[in-house]
Design a protein around this motif. Structure first.
Motif, PDB file in Angstrom:
ATOM      1  N   LEU A  85      30.871  77.116  56.705  1.00 50.84           N
ATOM      2  CA  LEU A  85      29.692  77.707  57.370  1.00 50.84           C
ATOM      3  C   LEU A  85      28.720  76.593  57.780  1.00 50.84           C
ATOM      4  O   LEU A  85      28.153  76.619  58.877  1.00 50.84           O
ATOM      5  N   ASP A  86      28.592  75.588  56.883  1.00 51.86           N
ATOM      6  CA  ASP A  86      27.687  74.470  57.155  1.00 51.86           C
ATOM      7  C   ASP A  86      28.118  73.737  58.432  1.00 51.86           C
ATOM      8  O   ASP A  86      27.309  73.447  59.306  1.00 51.86           O
ATOM      9  N   ASN A  87      29.443  73.500  58.549  1.00 47.99           N
ATOM     10  CA  ASN A  87      29.958  72.847  59.763  1.00 47.99           C
ATOM     11  C   ASN A  87      29.714  73.720  60.997  1.00 47.99           C
ATOM     12  O   ASN A  87      29.341  73.213  62.064  1.00 47.99           O
ATOM     13  N   ALA A  88      29.950  75.038  60.858  1.00 52.78           N
ATOM     14  CA  ALA A  88      29.795  75.947  61.997  1.00 52.78           C
ATOM     15  C   ALA A  88      28.372  75.879  62.545  1.00 52.78           C
ATOM     16  O   ALA A  88      28.163  75.929  63.768  1.00 52.78           O
ATOM     17  N   VAL A  89      27.385  75.716  61.653  1.00 48.53           N
ATOM     18  CA  VAL A  89      25.995  75.613  62.124  1.00 48.53           C
ATOM     19  C   VAL A  89      25.738  74.213  62.671  1.00 48.53           C
ATOM     20  O   VAL A  89      25.184  74.052  63.769  1.00 48.53           O
ATOM     21  N   LYS A  90      26.196  73.194  61.887  1.00 44.76           N
ATOM     22  CA  LYS A  90      25.921  71.793  62.254  1.00 44.76           C
ATOM     23  C   LYS A  90      26.500  71.455  63.630  1.00 44.76           C
ATOM     24  O   LYS A  90      25.881  70.754  64.428  1.00 44.76           O
ATOM     25  N   TYR A  91      27.699  71.954  63.916  1.00 42.95           N
ATOM     26  CA  TYR A  91      28.365  71.604  65.175  1.00 42.95           C
ATOM     27  C   TYR A  91      28.275  72.726  66.217  1.00 42.95           C
ATOM     28  O   TYR A  91      29.189  72.946  66.990  1.00 42.95           O
ATOM     29  N   LEU A 129      33.426  64.369  54.417  1.00 41.45           N
ATOM     30  CA  LEU A 129      34.125  64.776  53.185  1.00 41.45           C
ATOM     31  C   LEU A 129      34.287  66.284  53.074  1.00 41.45           C
ATOM     32  O   LEU A 129      35.140  66.771  52.331  1.00 41.45           O
ATOM     33  N   GLY A 130      33.427  67.048  53.805  1.00 41.33           N
ATOM     34  CA  GLY A 130      33.379  68.507  53.667  1.00 41.33           C
ATOM     35  C   GLY A 130      34.735  69.164  53.844  1.00 41.33           C
ATOM     36  O   GLY A 130      35.199  69.904  52.976  1.00 41.33           O
ATOM     37  N   LEU A 131      35.416  68.877  54.951  1.00 39.49           N
ATOM     38  CA  LEU A 131      36.696  69.547  55.222  1.00 39.49           C
ATOM     39  C   LEU A 131      37.786  69.045  54.285  1.00 39.49           C
ATOM     40  O   LEU A 131      38.662  69.801  53.889  1.00 39.49           O
TER      41      LEU A 131
HETATM   42 MG    MG Z   1      30.842  69.149  56.985  1.00 43.02          MG
END
Ligand code: MG
Ligand code: ATP
Length: 464
Positions: A365-371, A428-430
């Motif tokens: 979810l964090d990536n979906a918002v960040k990107y 590192l997230g993914l």
């Molecule tokens: Mg990430």
């Protein structure tokens, strides 16, 4: 460094190709030499055949016919064409005799392979007042005297020979009988045809071929392995540099803020006011916590699936997901966020570790918002199929180019075109998300198109 490695690769590839070409050339040369030696051996064996009186007498019988025909031709009772036809007929009638005798002689040699053989006439010329060529004549250029039928172009020459003899004939053309002399030159060419010569030579070279093929494969393997390690080294060093840049970048802001806050503590004015003092201490505390969190993130997010100790329990999946979504919504302040939900209520429980599983979903979810650009639009779907649970997180963000997708789940990997300045991270997230899903015996896949958005699908088998 980069240029050096590229040159190294180019030179190695050229050297490898050159080496392969040289090896190919040497093998071909050996093949040609062996083939020529084999043909030469066969030729010597055939040349060594004892031309005993039987064979010679058959040729003599044919020459007798030739002599008679020439006498008729000189007396103008026949034509060259008819002479040739008669000579061919005679040769045909003698052929099986000649060839059987020949074969018998050849059998004594015990060659171990089949050789066809024939004796050709190259030319028949009468020399008296003037030269008169009986053969070759017009289009008739091929005259097999004895032996097998095979194409001249496929054959190898055994020998050429020539006989030159003086003969007489009775000239009856001018109403008086007188004896005339003439010289007769006959040129022969003996040919052989070894049908299996290529495969025989090939068999002789089999050991050499297998040996060089084996060496070639070993060399190719070593070459591939070295290139792969070189590329891997290159990538690791690039990833390391990226990581150092990212972590320095991440540390810079809290350290700078800490610096300002501690400096302010030296200021008497601030020290005398309890609220501003409290304020500075709170800032120091927050920044300290931020640095601590960053280090924890590097430590824990680098763990591998086998090092994660899962505490699996049956979790009511819909309320669990709803909680995560609610918490996540509260944590996002940077941009407007819209999350749509489509949950499948077919099953109630799923066996997972709630702590790790929520971290994995949080990362996605964090990536979906960040990107995503100005506004984040996310859709979360769950489904069941083939005894598996599926969780799909879809965004309408900047997307990921096809060629980068295979590397997404690697440690420290970040897509270079993702406006990394604006979106800080360690890559590192993914990686961590995938390790968590792998520890749950599941898989995670990505589908994405640049500028259109990305879809991450988690699949977890339902363990009974
Ligand atoms: Mg990430
Ligand atoms: P962090 O370690 O803080 O999560 P990060 O977000 O850069 O840092 P990952 O979450 O591992 O690292 O993601 C790796 C890269 O994949 C990101 O840098 C980004 O370029 C790309 N990426 C990941 N998710 C998305 C997404 N939903 N849309 C577009 N690009 C994405």
């Amino acid at each position: 460094m980069k240029l050096k490695v590229t040159w190294l690769i180019v030179i190695s590839v050229i050297a490898f190709i050159a080496l392969s070409v040289i090896q190919g050339y040497l093998i071909y040369n050996t093949y040609t030499l062996k083939r020529n030696a084999f043909i030469q051996n066969t030729r010597s064996e055939i040349l060594n055949i004892d031309y005993n009186k039987h064979l010679d007498s058959i040729v003599d019988t044919w020459e007798e016919t030739l002599k008679n025909q020439i006498a008729d031709y000189k007396n103008k009772r026949t034509t060259k064409q008819i002479v040739l036809n008669k000579l061919r007929q005679k040769a045909d009638s003698l052929n099986s005799n000649y060839y059987n005798l020949y074969k018998e002689e050849l059998a004594h040699k015990d060659l171990g392979y089949a050789v066809s053989y024939k004796k050709n006439i190259e030319s028949i010329v009468i020399f008296d007042k003037e030269n008169d060529t009986i053969f070759p004549l017009a289009e008739q250029t091929n005259f097999k005297l004895f032996g097998n039928d095979f194409q001249n172009s496929k054959a190898n020459s055994v020998s050429v020979s020539r006989t030159f003899s003086q003969y007489d004939y009775i000239d009856q053309t001018e109403n008086k009988i007188n004896t005339q002399h003439y010289n007769l030159e006959i040129k022969f060419k003996d040919l052989m045809y070894i049908k299996d010569k290529n495969s025989i030579v090939f068999k002789q070279m089999l050991g050499l071929l297998i040996g060089s093929l084996f060496l070639f494969v070993v060399m190719l393997g070593l070459f591939y392995y070295s290139l792969k390690s070189l590329m891997a080294q290159k990538k690791i060093s690039a990833v390391k540099t990226d990581f150092i840049n990212n972590i320095t970048h991440e540390l810079k802001t809290p350290l700078a803020t800490l610096g300002i806050a501690t400096k302010s503590l030296k200021n008497q004015q601030i020290l005398s006011k309890p609220e501003t003092l409290q304020n500075s201490l709170a800032i120091i505390d927050r920044q300290n916590e931020r640095i601590q969190k960053l280090i924890d993130q590097v430590m824990t997010n680098s763990l591998k699936a086998q090092h994660l100790k899962l505490a699996l329990k049956n979790v009511e999946i819909i309320p669990f997901l709803n909680h995560i979504v609610e918490d996540f919504k509260l944590s996002v302040e940077a941009k407007p966020l819209q999350i749509a939900i489509a949950f499948n209520h077919q099953e109630k429980e799923l066996k997972i570790d709630p702590f790790y599983f929520s971290t994995a979903i949080f990362n996605l979810l964090d990536n979906a918002v960040k990107y995503s650009k100005e506004k984040a639009k996310i859709k979360i779907t769950t489904d069941y199929n083939n005894n598996c649970f599926f969780l799909v997180i879809k965004d309408e963000g900047i997307g990921i180019p096809k060629k980068e997708q295979q590397h997404l789940f690697e440690k420290f990997y970040r897509v270079s075109s993702s406006n990394l300045q604006a979106n800080q991270g360690l890559g590192l997230g993914l990686y961590y998300t995938q390790q968590i899903i792998l520890a749950h015996q599941g898989t995670i896949k990505v589908k994405s198109e640049k500028s259109k958005g990305s879809t991450f699908t988690i699949k977890i088998p339902k363990i009974q």
